[in-house]
Design an enzyme around this catalytic site. Structure first.
Site: not given
Length: 461
Positions: A151, A173-174, A210
């Site tokens: 990130n 990304c999780h 995000h």
């Protein structure tokens, strides 16, 4: 059937988190025969992880992966099929400045690694690092598949494409997994048994890293959106978590939330939010969620906790490397091994990833790094058409995406004098008077000066 060989170069191979998740997933898998080369500027950390990797190899369900710590990035990359990039841009002391300096100016950040003043300055020091890694990949492994775990995901994935346009890269990304876990929980409650996992849940993802949303949810052919709508309506005011949050447990306190922000954004924009509350909140103006985080039942994560947690993880890793404790070949929630298998032709796999917009997301410029689903197969990483967000939500997303793209371009071009004007336009910074915002920017730049080009420091002085 013999296992399929694959050579993986892990840049940031001294990782205390993502590297061991990969080790556990490789130990659980029965189809790959992996050779993993661990490279880190902290070579001792990579050597420790190589020892840990061999302990996971001892409990493998299939062909044991082989691990080696290598002294140079070139050696790690040469002949690699897959490259994993998982670095910490700077140190936790730098991240503390990213969070603590804005806090003195009245700007709260829950994470500080993606947007807001913290995400902006983290990007400034990370972009040159990622450009150098992309250039090394171009020189040593130009046909490798590359997964970025670092990130700020959108900016840094874009930086690697900027340096090496032909790179075969996706950003991983999780966060979307959190919504998929919620949907599986709903289905299991209805079934009266633990029948489903998040892997059974299909979602159509739209957004940027995000700040992700879904407009379709499926499970075994069933449209789960009505059930999720009822679930969000039921828990919108009271909140929900899969288990009780223990306020005496710092990890619970700083990383779990009750999805109140997620549910509120669904109510406001008519589309379910997928990421966690701490990340979602930072994309919105200060007064909406961050100033009243306790009311929305999430907590700002102090870097002091991250430092303590890192020390504990390092102690556990040192013990594991020394032969203490027991490694388990348990599958994590991460998708990387499934993605690798898809690329090697061992079945197709769909997951949300960060890629340049090639038309998969309507309403954002081509080339913008967006997060949508993609198909992993022997044909490569193929973005899937996601559609378009509701207009009000798209406007917020487009504003952040444009700033991220402009930030990357300004750093790549060396246009340092453009940076402050971009910094000022972030929703968390906008309320500050220009002179105050400039003072904060200069202070943040100077605090991370050892990672930045001299020209930028001249501009900030």
């Amino acid at each position: 059937m013999s296992a399929t060989p694959v050579t993986i170069a892990y840049i940031g191979g001294g990782s205390l988190n993502w590297a061991t998740k990969l080790m556990a997933d490789l130990a659980h898998d029965t189809t790959l025969a992996a050779q993993v080369r661990l490279y880190d500027i902290d070579h001792a950390a990579a050597q420790r992880n190589a020892k840990i990797g061999m302990r996971f190899a001892d409990v493998s369900k299939g062909t044991p992966a082989r691990y080696a710590a290598v002294p140079s990035m070139q050696e790690a990359l040469s002949g690699a099929d897959v490259v994993v990039v998982s670095i910490l841009p700077g140190a936790f002391d730098d991240m503390a400045c990213d969070v603590d300096i804005p806090a003195r100016y009245g700007i709260k950040q829950a994470v500080g690694d993606t947007v807001g003043p913290g995400g902006f300055v983290r990007a400034l020091r990370a972009i040159p690092m990622m450009i150098s890694i992309a250039e090394a990949i171009r020189a040593n492994a130009p046909r490798a598949w590359v997964c970025n775990l670092t990130n700020p995901m959108s900016v840094l994935t874009g930086a690697m494409y900027q340096a090496f346009p032909a790179i075969r890269l996706w950003g991983e990304c999780h966060e979307v997994t959190k919504l998929r876990h919620q949907v599986a929980w709903i289905a299991n409650q209805e079934a009266g048994a633990a029948r489903y996992s998040h892997r059974d849940v299909e979602v159509n993802v739209l957004g940027i890293n995000h700040f992700t949303f879904v407009d379709a949810i499926g499970l075994e052919g069933r449209d789960m959106l009505p059930a999720y709508r009822a679930f969000a309506g039921q828990h919108g005011n009271s909140g929900w978590s899969p288990r009780e949050i223990d306020p005496t447990d710092e990890h619970d306190l700083y990383f779990m939330d009750r999805s109140r922000v997620k549910f509120d954004l669904y109510r406001r924009f008519g589309i379910p939010a997928a990421a966690g509350d701490r990340h979602l909140a930072e994309f919105m103006p200060q007064g909406e969620y961050l100033d009243v985080a306790a009311d929305w039942e999430f907590t700002l994560t102090p870097v002091s906790y991250r430092i303590r947690d890192r020390a504990e993880k390092q102690a556990r890793a040192d013990a594991l490397a020394a032969g203490q404790g027991v490694p388990y070949a348990d599958r994590s929630d991460e998708a990387l091994v499934d993605q690798i298998k898809g690329l090697l032709g061992l079945g197709q796999f769909v997951s949300n990833v960060n890629l340049p917009n090639r038309g998969q997301m309507d309403g954002l410029p081509l080339g913008t790094i967006v997060e949508t689903n993609a198909l992993f197969s022997s044909l490569g990483v193929t973005p899937l058409v996601a559609g378009r967000m509701p207009d009000a939500l798209l406007a917020i997303t487009a504003d952040h995406a444009a700033r991220q793209s402009a930030l990357l371009q300004a750093v790549a071009d060396g246009r340092w004098d453009d940076l402050f004007d971009l910094f000022r336009t972030d929703p968390l910074v906008v309320p500050l008077p220009a002179e105050t915002a400039r003072q904060m920017f200069d202070e943040m730049v100077q605090a991370t000066a050892h990672h930045l080009p001299r020209d930028l420091l001249k501009e900030a002085s």
